[in-house]
Design an enzyme around this catalytic site. Structure first.
Site, PDB file in Angstrom:
ATOM      1  N   PHE A  77     -31.043 -12.708   7.223  1.00 26.51           N
ATOM      2  CA  PHE A  77     -30.113 -12.226   6.213  1.00 26.51           C
ATOM      3  C   PHE A  77     -28.778 -11.853   6.861  1.00 26.51           C
ATOM      4  CE2 PHE A  77     -28.363  -8.765   3.585  1.00 26.51           C
ATOM      5  CZ  PHE A  77     -28.387  -9.349   2.326  1.00 26.51           C
ATOM      6  N   ASN A 172     -32.009  -1.062   4.325  1.00 24.17           N
ATOM      7  CA  ASN A 172     -31.377  -2.019   3.421  1.00 24.17           C
ATOM      8  C   ASN A 172     -32.448  -3.055   3.088  1.00 24.17           C
ATOM      9  OD1 ASN A 172     -29.714  -3.706   1.965  1.00 24.17           O
ATOM     10  ND2 ASN A 172     -28.759  -4.628   3.777  1.00 24.17           N
ATOM     11  N   PRO A 173     -33.281  -2.768   2.075  1.00 26.46           N
ATOM     12  CA  PRO A 173     -34.431  -3.630   1.779  1.00 26.46           C
ATOM     13  C   PRO A 173     -34.059  -4.798   0.888  1.00 26.46           C
ATOM     14  CG  PRO A 173     -34.369  -1.829   0.230  1.00 26.46           C
ATOM     15  CD  PRO A 173     -33.168  -1.642   1.135  1.00 26.46           C
TER      16      PRO A 173
END
Length: 265
Positions: A77, A172-173
């Site tokens: 990500f 920060n899932p």
């Protein structure tokens, strides 16, 4: 070409690609009159790839985050500028000698920023994806305070040895509700497991809150990033747990709800 392809910031992206090819800072482009033929070829090739909506950071090989340049690529990500606010909030609450945990660490953006900008004694960066772990370990190599941990944040036994010892926990899932439209850069290149958080976007946040209550020491701080539709839901989940006080909601620079914070006990 980039504008026609729907790229959100075509001029800025073109400048970054040009600077990358010329191996100079973006600010020095004004001093360059022309490109050599080989540079122009590389530049036009990169522009064509960006027009296919390959993320700019993948083409550059790095992503900027606060004071860091992080290695990125397919399968991990890409850290977003708005997450810098959560990292800054956590850094402000990290006293010298503190123990900090970063859950869903990905590239290590939050964990490494804490290590870089504070005097934390230990920073634990937790990630479960094998691909993301390879980038995380590479990025963390220069930070002796950072401990990379392979683990699943939904496991209630995660980091059991740290129970009651953690000063600051940040996360920060994956939090985008399933079915939400996302740009091609996200849909085609960010791993889905790092983006989507179940039907309501909260399937990872719920166990993270429970884990935070176990790991934090009394008076410790938790900060969790969330989708802009969760401005009420995540603070309410923190209150409903019953173990947190000082629950607060925080907007990003555009004014949208972006992260929630609380204190244990």
């Amino acid at each position: 070409m980039l504008a026609a392809a729907g790229v959100e910031s075509p001029r800025v992206d073109a400048e970054w690609l040009a600077a990358h090819v010329l191996e100079i800072s973006r600010g020095r482009l004004l001093l360059v009159d022309a490109m050599r033929p080989d540079e122009l070829h590389r530049f036009t090739t990169l522009v064509a790839e960006r027009a296919r909506r390959i993320p700019l950071q993948h083409l550059l090989g790095t992503a900027a985050f606060r004071h860091l340049e992080l290695s990125v690529g397919d399968g991990v990500f890409i850290p977003r500028p708005e997450t810098e606010l959560l990292a800054g909030w956590g850094i402000d609450r990290t006293a010298p000698g503190a123990v900090v945990v970063d859950l869903c660490s990905g590239t290590g953006a939050i964990a490494l920023s804490v290590a870089d900008e504070s005097k934390a004694a230990e920073v634990y960066a937790v990630e479960r994806s094998p691909v993301a772990l390879s980038f995380l370990r590479r990025n963390a190599a220069a930070f002796p305070a950072v401990r990379v941990v392979e683990g699943d944040v939904t496991d209630p036994a995660l980091l059991a040895a740290l129970a009651g010892r953690v000063d600051v926990l940040l996360c920060n899932p994956p939090y985008v509700p399933e079915g939400t439209p996302v740009p091609p850069e996200v849909a085609d290149h960010d791993p889905a497991e790092a983006v989507f958080g179940g039907a309501d976007g909260l399937s990872v946040i719920r166990p993270v809150i429970a884990l935070a209550a176990t790991l934090l020491k009394s008076g410790g701080h938790v900060g969790i990033e969330h989708d802009d539709v969760h401005g009420d839901a995540v603070p309410e989940l923190l209150r409903a747990d019953g173990r947190f006080t000082e629950v607060a909601a925080h907007p990003d620079l555009t004014g949208r709800p972006r992260f929630a914070t609380a204190r244990l006990g």
